[in-house]
Write a protein that holds these residues in place. Sequence first.
Motif, PDB file in Angstrom:
ATOM      1  N   MET A  19       0.965  -1.029  -0.033  1.00  0.00           N
ATOM      2  CA  MET A  19      -0.029  -0.008   0.165  1.00  0.00           C
ATOM      3  C   MET A  19       0.881   1.178  -0.043  1.00  0.00           C
ATOM      4  O   MET A  19       1.846   1.194   0.596  1.00  0.00           O
ATOM      5  CB  MET A  19      -0.980   0.090   1.214  1.00  0.00           C
ATOM      6  N   LYS A  22       3.504   2.445   2.715  1.00  0.00           N
ATOM      7  CA  LYS A  22       3.302   1.466   3.883  1.00  0.00           C
ATOM      8  C   LYS A  22       4.133   0.196   3.666  1.00  0.00           C
ATOM      9  O   LYS A  22       3.992  -0.561   2.602  1.00  0.00           O
ATOM     10  CB  LYS A  22       1.807   0.931   4.025  1.00  0.00           C
ATOM     11  N   LYS A  26       1.525  -7.884   3.018  1.00  0.00           N
ATOM     12  CA  LYS A  26       0.190  -7.776   2.689  1.00  0.00           C
ATOM     13  C   LYS A  26      -0.688  -8.791   3.246  1.00  0.00           C
ATOM     14  O   LYS A  26      -0.213  -9.897   3.037  1.00  0.00           O
ATOM     15  CB  LYS A  26      -0.388  -7.737   1.216  1.00  0.00           C
ATOM     16  N   PRO A  33      -4.737  -5.279   8.001  1.00  0.00           N
ATOM     17  CA  PRO A  33      -3.821  -4.529   8.069  1.00  0.00           C
ATOM     18  C   PRO A  33      -2.506  -5.251   7.416  1.00  0.00           C
ATOM     19  O   PRO A  33      -2.351  -6.311   7.716  1.00  0.00           O
ATOM     20  CB  PRO A  33      -3.492  -3.879   9.424  1.00  0.00           C
ATOM     21  N   GLU A  54      -4.441   3.560  14.156  1.00  0.00           N
ATOM     22  CA  GLU A  54      -3.717   2.860  12.826  1.00  0.00           C
ATOM     23  C   GLU A  54      -4.901   2.000  12.272  1.00  0.00           C
ATOM     24  O   GLU A  54      -4.958   2.177  10.860  1.00  0.00           O
ATOM     25  CB  GLU A  54      -2.451   2.194  12.799  1.00  0.00           C
ATOM     26  N   ASP A  57      -7.586   4.087  10.486  1.00  0.00           N
ATOM     27  CA  ASP A  57      -7.235   4.634   9.360  1.00  0.00           C
ATOM     28  C   ASP A  57      -7.274   3.545   8.200  1.00  0.00           C
ATOM     29  O   ASP A  57      -7.670   3.744   7.090  1.00  0.00           O
ATOM     30  CB  ASP A  57      -5.877   5.235   9.527  1.00  0.00           C
ATOM     31  N   TYR A  58      -6.518   2.294   8.471  1.00  0.00           N
ATOM     32  CA  TYR A  58      -6.472   1.286   7.518  1.00  0.00           C
ATOM     33  C   TYR A  58      -8.065   1.025   7.366  1.00  0.00           C
ATOM     34  O   TYR A  58      -8.313   0.660   5.945  1.00  0.00           O
ATOM     35  CB  TYR A  58      -5.762   0.245   8.322  1.00  0.00           C
ATOM     36  N   TYR A  59      -8.920   0.589   8.180  1.00  0.00           N
ATOM     37  CA  TYR A  59     -10.316   0.118   7.940  1.00  0.00           C
ATOM     38  C   TYR A  59     -10.827   1.121   7.275  1.00  0.00           C
ATOM     39  O   TYR A  59     -11.748   0.718   6.046  1.00  0.00           O
ATOM     40  CB  TYR A  59     -10.870  -0.047   9.444  1.00  0.00           C
ATOM     41  N   LYS A  61      -9.734   3.145   4.634  1.00  0.00           N
ATOM     42  CA  LYS A  61      -9.211   3.034   3.358  1.00  0.00           C
ATOM     43  C   LYS A  61      -9.663   1.664   2.667  1.00  0.00           C
ATOM     44  O   LYS A  61      -9.662   1.729   1.210  1.00  0.00           O
ATOM     45  CB  LYS A  61      -7.495   2.974   3.325  1.00  0.00           C
ATOM     46  N   ILE A  62      -9.855   0.607   3.111  1.00  0.00           N
ATOM     47  CA  ILE A  62     -10.252  -0.391   2.518  1.00  0.00           C
ATOM     48  C   ILE A  62     -11.678  -0.665   1.760  1.00  0.00           C
ATOM     49  O   ILE A  62     -12.673  -0.055   2.442  1.00  0.00           O
ATOM     50  CB  ILE A  62     -10.041  -1.797   3.196  1.00  0.00           C
TER      51      ILE A  62
END
Length: 90
Positions: A19, A22, A26, A33, A54, A57-59, A61-62
Motif C-alpha cells: 500500500m 506502507k 500484505k 492491515p 492505525e 485509518d486502515y479500515y 481505506k479498504i
Amino acid sequence: MFSVFEKASGKLTLMKQPMKQKLGFKNDIDNGPIIWPHYLSSDNEFVTYISVEEFTDYYDKIEKPNAQMTEIKQSISLDDNVIVIIAKLK
C-alpha cells in the motif's frame, strides 16, 4: 526499504510496498492491515501490534472489510490499548 532473507537458499528479496507509503506483508487472507513483525515467536508466528488509530485509518481505506474487522472496528475506542496481530507462518 524492507527485504526478506531466505536462509535455505541464501536469497535476499526486496519487498514492494503493498500500500502506498506502507511497508510490510500484505494480508491476503482476510484483507487485514499490512504487518511487519515486532518479533517471531517460538511457534513460527509473526507477532506485531498497531494502535487503534492505525487500525481505524486502515479500515477506512479498504473497500470491503470483512465481518471480523467490522466487529473489531465497532468494539474499539481511541482510548483502548494496541491491537495485537499474530500471523502463523506456513
